[in-house]
Design an enzyme around this catalytic site. Structure first.
Site, PDB file in Angstrom:
ATOM      1  N   SER A  47       0.806  -1.214   0.000  1.00 26.99           N
ATOM      2  CA  SER A  47       0.000   0.000   0.000  1.00 26.99           C
ATOM      3  C   SER A  47       0.845   1.273   0.000  1.00 26.99           C
ATOM      4  O   SER A  47       0.652   2.151  -0.840  1.00 26.99           O
ATOM      5  CB  SER A  47      -0.924   0.009   1.221  1.00 26.99           C
ATOM      6  OG  SER A  47      -1.589   1.255   1.341  1.00 26.99           O
ATOM      7  N   GLN A  48       1.770   1.387   0.929  1.00 29.94           N
ATOM      8  CA  GLN A  48       2.626   2.574   0.977  1.00 29.94           C
ATOM      9  C   GLN A  48       3.799   2.457   0.006  1.00 29.94           C
ATOM     10  O   GLN A  48       4.202   3.434  -0.630  1.00 29.94           O
ATOM     11  CB  GLN A  48       3.160   2.785   2.397  1.00 29.94           C
ATOM     12  CG  GLN A  48       2.146   3.366   3.362  1.00 29.94           C
ATOM     13  CD  GLN A  48       1.823   4.821   3.084  1.00 29.94           C
ATOM     14  OE1 GLN A  48       2.635   5.576   2.585  1.00 29.94           O
ATOM     15  NE2 GLN A  48       0.605   5.216   3.422  1.00 29.94           N
ATOM     16  N   HIS A  58       5.904   4.290   9.804  1.00 27.21           N
ATOM     17  CA  HIS A  58       5.171   4.166  11.063  1.00 27.21           C
ATOM     18  C   HIS A  58       6.197   3.750  12.104  1.00 27.21           C
ATOM     19  O   HIS A  58       7.097   2.950  11.817  1.00 27.21           O
ATOM     20  CB  HIS A  58       4.060   3.121  10.929  1.00 27.21           C
ATOM     21  CG  HIS A  58       3.259   2.877  12.173  1.00 27.21           C
ATOM     22  ND1 HIS A  58       2.883   3.881  13.037  1.00 27.21           N
ATOM     23  CD2 HIS A  58       2.758   1.724  12.701  1.00 27.21           C
ATOM     24  CE1 HIS A  58       2.177   3.364  14.034  1.00 27.21           C
ATOM     25  NE2 HIS A  58       2.095   2.053  13.846  1.00 27.21           N
ATOM     26  N   GLY A 101      -1.659   4.717   0.715  1.00 22.98           N
ATOM     27  CA  GLY A 101      -0.745   4.837  -0.406  1.00 22.98           C
ATOM     28  C   GLY A 101      -1.387   5.270  -1.705  1.00 22.98           C
ATOM     29  O   GLY A 101      -0.805   6.061  -2.457  1.00 22.98           O
ATOM     30  N   GLU A 159      -6.650   4.857  15.234  1.00 20.74           N
ATOM     31  CA  GLU A 159      -7.177   3.705  14.502  1.00 20.74           C
ATOM     32  C   GLU A 159      -8.167   2.910  15.344  1.00 20.74           C
ATOM     33  O   GLU A 159      -9.237   2.503  14.870  1.00 20.74           O
ATOM     34  CB  GLU A 159      -6.024   2.792  14.075  1.00 20.74           C
ATOM     35  CG  GLU A 159      -5.120   3.378  13.000  1.00 20.74           C
ATOM     36  CD  GLU A 159      -3.859   2.574  12.795  1.00 20.74           C
ATOM     37  OE1 GLU A 159      -3.145   2.844  11.817  1.00 20.74           O
ATOM     38  OE2 GLU A 159      -3.565   1.675  13.624  1.00 20.74           O
ATOM     39  N   GLU A 195     -28.987   4.517   6.161  1.00 21.26           N
ATOM     40  CA  GLU A 195     -28.980   5.496   7.247  1.00 21.26           C
ATOM     41  C   GLU A 195     -27.707   5.467   8.083  1.00 21.26           C
ATOM     42  O   GLU A 195     -27.249   6.516   8.535  1.00 21.26           O
ATOM     43  CB  GLU A 195     -30.198   5.283   8.155  1.00 21.26           C
ATOM     44  CG  GLU A 195     -31.522   5.596   7.487  1.00 21.26           C
ATOM     45  CD  GLU A 195     -31.623   7.032   6.988  1.00 21.26           C
ATOM     46  OE1 GLU A 195     -30.913   7.908   7.519  1.00 21.26           O
ATOM     47  OE2 GLU A 195     -32.417   7.286   6.059  1.00 21.26           O
TER      48      GLU A 195
END
Length: 334
Positions: free
Chosen positions: A28-29, A109, A135, A196, A228
């Site tokens: 991802s990163q 991180h 990312g 998180e 909703e």
């Protein structure tokens, strides 16, 4: 104390010119850091496992992936974008003995440094650039000429140039266009995990599921329940993103605003606040980190059971069906 914020004007990309940069992990990163830095004129190498989807994606993006050991030997700046739970093992097996004085190792991180899972050797700069976004957003904003705000931290300044190296990295991925905020590994790690668990992932998912179940138990159609408490959440979050809580309240109806002001505190009570403090303490003491690392060592039994249970939660089952009808949404199912 005011936070120091750096921009492109404060960074010198020349610090990394002539240097070799390794991105360890093309997930991802990783894919965003690798491509953004390459587009900024840097010499970028990717380390990935042959035969994996991430390896194939790196090749598709015109990289020639090598092993983490090879990357450590040949590169000056190593950027660790592997999952937290894998970093320590790979560091010990492939990186540590090849990480020589004068090099720098960077993290997106602070988990493994802050909790002592990785201890780089003396003479090595230890830095962090933590983008405040996933990312794919880091990449898409960069391509559009923008950027994602980042955090910068220096844990070890062995060469005397650690901050300059970190700012060049942050600017190279587009962070300097939006702002790079100075922090510490400790503060980034603990606040990130808290956000998180209490709001961004844990708090929101628990709130949505419980609200959906409450409406469903009261006899409302499941489709209405979904819209909703799940679908419309994006509309509210977008208003938060654009102008904060006040702008959201300004944008909704007076009825909704009154319900927010009078009923919200009945949902998030003093008992909830006490639980938040307990979760923060678990993060600060390392209890959560130990629990998560042990969970991985024994094959993730709790993780897998909870994930499977929630995968088939009614709000997810209904959502998968309804999203197929929403032609205006780029649906992404897993």
């Amino acid at each position: 104390m005011p936070v120091t914020i750096y921009y492109d004007r404060d960074a010198d990309l020349g610090v990394l010119k002539g240097k070799k940069i390794a991105i360890l992990g093309y997930g991802s990163q990783g894919h965003a850091h690798a491509q953004n830095l390459r587009d900024s004129g840097m010499n970028v190498t990717v380390a990935e496992l042959p035969g994996t989807d991430n390896y194939r994606l790196a090749v598709e993006h015109k990289f020639a992936p090598i092993s983490a050991a090879e990357a450590t030997k040949s590169c000056d700046l190593l950027i660790m974008t592997l999952p937290d739970e894998l970093q320590a093992r790979i560091f010990k097996s492939e990186i540590a003995e090849n990480l020589k004085p004068g090099k720098a190792i960077g993290f997106t991180h602070g988990f493994n440094i802050h909790y002592g899972q990785i201890v780089p050797p003396n003479g090595v700069d230890v830095i962090m650039i933590a983008p405040k976004g996933p990312g794919h957003l880091l990449r898409s904003e960069f391509v559009k000429g923008g950027g994602v705000p980042c955090l910068v931290a220096v844990e070890k300044n062995a060469t005397g140039k650690a901050l300059q190296t970190a700012l060049a990295w942050g600017s190279g991925i587009g962070g300097g266009r939006a702002g790079i905020l100075e922090t510490t590994f400790k503060d980034e790690t603990e606040s990130d995990l808290f956000g998180e668990q209490v709001v961004l992932c844990g708090g929101v998912t628990a709130l949505v599921k419980t609200a959906f179940e409450t409406l469903l138990e009261a006899g409302y159609p499941e489709e209405i329940c979904y819209f909703e408490v799940m679908h419309e959440l994006k509309l509210i979050v977008d208003l938060f993103y654009q102008g904060g809580i006040n702008y959201m309240r300004y944008s909704v109806s007076n009825t909704a605003e009154y319900g927010d002001l009078t009923r919200g505190p009945r949902i998030i009570t003093e008992e909830t606040r006490q639980e938040m403090r307990k979760i923060l303490k678990e993060i600060q003491t390392g209890e959560f980190a130990r629990e998560w690392l042990l969970e991985n060592q024994v094959g993730r039994p709790t993780f897998n059971a909870l994930y499977k249970k929630d995968y088939n939660h009614p709000v997810e089952v209904v959502g998968r069906r309804l999203r197929k009808m929403m032609k205006w949404i780029e649906v992404k199912e897993v």
